[in-house]
Design an enzyme around this catalytic site. Structure first.
Site, mmCIF file in Angstrom:
data_model
loop_
_atom_site.group_PDB
_atom_site.id
_atom_site.type_symbol
_atom_site.label_atom_id
_atom_site.label_comp_id
_atom_site.label_asym_id
_atom_site.label_seq_id
_atom_site.Cartn_x
_atom_site.Cartn_y
_atom_site.Cartn_z
ATOM 1 N N GLU A 300 0.819 -1.210 0.000
ATOM 2 C CA GLU A 300 0.000 0.000 0.000
ATOM 3 C C GLU A 300 0.856 1.264 0.000
ATOM 4 O OE1 GLU A 300 -3.041 -0.010 -0.532
ATOM 5 O OE2 GLU A 300 -3.894 -1.904 0.163
ATOM 6 N N ARG A 304 0.732 3.834 -3.240
ATOM 7 C CA ARG A 304 0.098 5.123 -2.957
ATOM 8 C C ARG A 304 1.119 6.242 -2.775
ATOM 9 N NH1 ARG A 304 -5.508 4.224 0.356
ATOM 10 N NH2 ARG A 304 -5.646 1.970 0.213
ATOM 11 N N ASP A 433 -5.203 -9.999 -7.914
ATOM 12 C CA ASP A 433 -5.594 -9.246 -9.108
ATOM 13 C C ASP A 433 -4.449 -8.530 -9.812
ATOM 14 O OD1 ASP A 433 -5.349 -7.649 -6.873
ATOM 15 O OD2 ASP A 433 -7.093 -6.411 -7.296
ATOM 16 N N GLU A 568 -12.158 0.665 -10.226
ATOM 17 C CA GLU A 568 -11.815 -0.290 -11.285
ATOM 18 C C GLU A 568 -12.707 -0.179 -12.526
ATOM 19 O OE1 GLU A 568 -9.830 -1.290 -7.741
ATOM 20 O OE2 GLU A 568 -11.998 -1.180 -8.034
#
Length: 670
Positions: A300, A304, A433, A568
């Site tokens: 993360e 980010r 994913d 998404e």
């Protein structure tokens, strides 16, 4: 005329029901319940012995009883209108869901009548009145607002004073693809005994695009307005903190690194919001320090913060952002110091130590294989190879690992052994994913020179088509399910809606044309995940109906009805429009933006995630605005509506999984 009954002398006509019952139980001539020698006689003979009036009364009461029973059954049937027969409604290979349904634990419910007229006109959220002011030491002084600020709209939902106090401790679980999953956000908890399934009603046979924007309204400006409104709430109540809690007008800390502010930098620059960008830059220059005794999630923080700083450096050329990126990158490197060189999930950026989660020595595949774009770019900019070497080593090991299933990978890998764990479960949703996304994007970033990455990507997409792609029974909508120990589950996370855009990007760069065909089919399904909900907003997870005999294509479990403002679907809409110029993708994106404004906008500033996309009157706001709403969702909407095809050109930039653009490197000489 006076009629007498045996054993009931002087009874006047007509007798009461009580009298009739008494008669039939006590009069021996009735011979219905009488004992002894009368029982041996023929019922028909005794019936004939009754008087005409007695027979008429018996038949009358039997007829009344029958009529009442029929009326009662009719009312019960009407109360269940909209529910299908259990055996026909759900035909799925997900044994758990089928068992729950067939045993009465879950029931379908009626949804909207149509896609185009599905919701009432509800106001935006207003923050509940509060007396407590939250510390906002790092916020601009001019933005501090008195506690008795006026309120124009009302919100009813589940605000509990006291839970938002500064220093609140949130229960956190493994996170992935731009979302911290808290204890109350787990996407698939164990089903409860009384859990219900919400079935989505049939859609019209043909999709008719909306008429579009009213005359004089600028869609780009509408997205800017949405960003300004979100940013307003962040500045007023969460300045310098990680995330805004717009309902309670407070903030939450995850890592204490100003996640929302850094995640939004390149969005503000792209939208030409100069004042907002200048304020954010000033905070980074004067306040942001990575010398903190804090555990951060490697994945993360990389996508980010590191990604946000690197992309902003490329867009602005300001050395400040590169210096901050280099400082952070060096502090994340201890995560790679493992026996297998597969990184730990967590690293203390102040102490220089790293560790796995407390409950396991595994890392999720998405986390360890979705940091490469950022570390590779950091090495290129700093001329320090350590970052790229560490990230590339992970991909080299995964490339040769046994345990793949036609290119599909398990969800976890052990940091001690470097081997896959929890084998047999294959998904393109949470925990896996962005592995597939980064295979293609690393190949593009490196100038299409790393053949192993391309081979793994093509093999994986072939595996997806072979094992995970199915169509719904009623309308043949294409979706991507999951495979669990050779059993197919028709379950699809909203996260999977990144795939149409990734497939389209590959086809644009010369990969097989059927990738684009699949992208278009999946894009329509992802749109339906929004359009079929009463709020026009997608749930976190949808299940699909494989039975052609029933009219429902999508159904949603109560635990999956939440919407976290995810990007998404609009991400893929952006890619699809860039490559096809089909206006329907813009229309779909505009519908989604309108739904965000209608059901998640908070009047005082900010947008909130919600718990219930199926009930516009009972949205259950979560009081949280994820940083990716500004960093990704609104960015992709802006790019979707922009006519400038050179704005972050897809031939010059590759977007990381947090929507931060990084440059494509020149192809190496052959």
């Amino acid at each position: 005329m006076v009629t007498t009954f045996p054993s009931h002398a002087n009874m006047m006509y007509p007798p009461t029901r009580k009298d009739f019952i008494s008669l039939t139980l006590t009069d021996p001539t009735c011979n219905i319940y009488n004992n002894g020698k009368h029982r041996k006689q023929s019922y028909w003979r005794k019936w004939k012995q009754l008087s005409r009036l007695q027979r008429s009364l018996i038949l009358f009461f039997l007829a009344v009883t029958l009529v009442l029973a029929l009326l009662s059954y009719s009312r019960m049937s009407k109360s269940r209108t909209g529910s299908s027969k259990k055996e026909d409604w759900l035909e799925t290979n997900d044994d758990r869901l089928k068992s729950e349904f067939l045993h009465g634990k879950v029931q379908p419910v009626v949804g909207p009548d149509s896609m185009t007229n599905k919701v009432p006109n509800l106001p935006i959220f207003q923050s509940p009145p509060i007396n407590k002011k939250f510390p906002n030491k790092r916020g601009p002084p001019s933005l501090k607002k008195p506690a008795n600020a006026s309120h124009t709209l009302v919100v009813e939902k589940r605000y509990v004073p006291g839970e938002e106090e500064n220093g609140e401790k949130e229960k956190k679980l493994v996170s992935w693809r731009g979302a911290m999953i808290e204890a109350d956000q787990v996407t698939e908890p164990p089903p409860s005994a009384n859990e219900k399934v919400a079935a989505v009603p049939p859609a019209p046979a043909a999709l008719v695009p909306t008429t579009g924007l009213p005359v004089g309204v600028d869609r780009l400006e509408a997205v800017r307005d949405a960003f300004r409104h979100a940013w307003k709430g962040y500045k007023m109540y969460a300045w310098g903190h990680d995330e805004l809690k717009p309902i309670s007008k407070s903030f939450s800390e995850w890592f204490g690194l100003g996640l929302t502010l850094i995640d939004s930098l390149d969005t503000m620059w792209m939208m030409d919001l100069k004042e907002e960008f200048a304020e954010a830059k000033q905070w980074i220059e004067k306040e942001l320090s990575f010398n903190q005794n804090v555990d951060v999630n490697l994945f993360e923080t990389t996508i980010r913060v590191l990604g946000g700083l690197l992309s902003t450096y490329h867009l602005t050329g300001d050395q400040l952002f590169l210096n901050k990126a280099k400082d952070l990158g060096s502090r994340l490197m201890p995560a790679f110091k493992t026996p297998s060189k597969i990184p730990f999930s967590d690293v203390n950026i102040g102490k220089g130590t790293a560790h796995p989660p407390r409950w396991t020595s595994d890392s999720s595949m998405a986390e360890v294989t979705s940091i490469q774009l950022e570390f590779r770019e950091l090495s290129r900019l700093t001329q320090d190879p350590q970052y790229k070497e560490a990230a590339d080593e992970v991909m080299k090991q995964v490339h040769k690992l046994p345990g793949k299933h036609d290119g599909l990978i398990p969800m976890f890998i052990n940091t001690n052994t470097g081997q896959f764990t929890h084998r047999g479960i294959y998904t393109l949703g949470a925990r896996a994913d962005s592995y597939y996304e980064y295979l293609l994007k690393q190949w593009l970033q490196g100038g299409k020179s790393e053949d192993e990455l391309l081979e793994d990507y093509i093999e994986a997409i072939n595996g997806v088509k072979k094992h995970l792609v199915r169509q719904t029974g009623p309308r043949k909508w294409t979706f991507v399910g999951e495979l669990s120990h050779n059993r197919f589950s028709p379950k699809m996370d909203h996260l999977v809606c990144f795939l149409p855009g990734t497939l389209a990007l590959g086809a644009h760069n010369g990969l097989p044309g059927d990738h684009m065909d699949l992208a278009a089919q999946l894009m329509e399904t992802c749109y339906h995940m929004y359009a079929q909900m009463e709020t026009g907003l997608s749930p976190e997870i949808a299940h699909f109906n494989l039975n052609a005999a029933d009219g429902h294509d999508i159904f949603v479990k109560p635990a999956d009805r939440h919407n976290l403002l995810r990007p998404e679907t609009v991400e893929s809409l952006f890619y699809m429009y860039r490559f096809t110029k089909d206006p329907k993708y813009r229309e779909w994106g505009w519908e989604i933006l309108q739904s965000f404004n209608k059901y998640t906008k908070v009047s005082e500033g900010g947008y909130t995630s919600i718990n219930n996309v199926r009930d516009p009157a009972n949205l259950e706001p979560r009081d949280k605005m994820e940083s990716f709403f500004l960093g990704e969702t609104l960015k992709y909407l802006y790019l979707l509506f922009s006519d400038d095809m050179e704005l972050l050109s897809l031939d010059k930039y590759v977007f990381n999984t947090e929507a931060h653009p990084l440059p494509i490197w020149p192809s190496p000489p052959k």
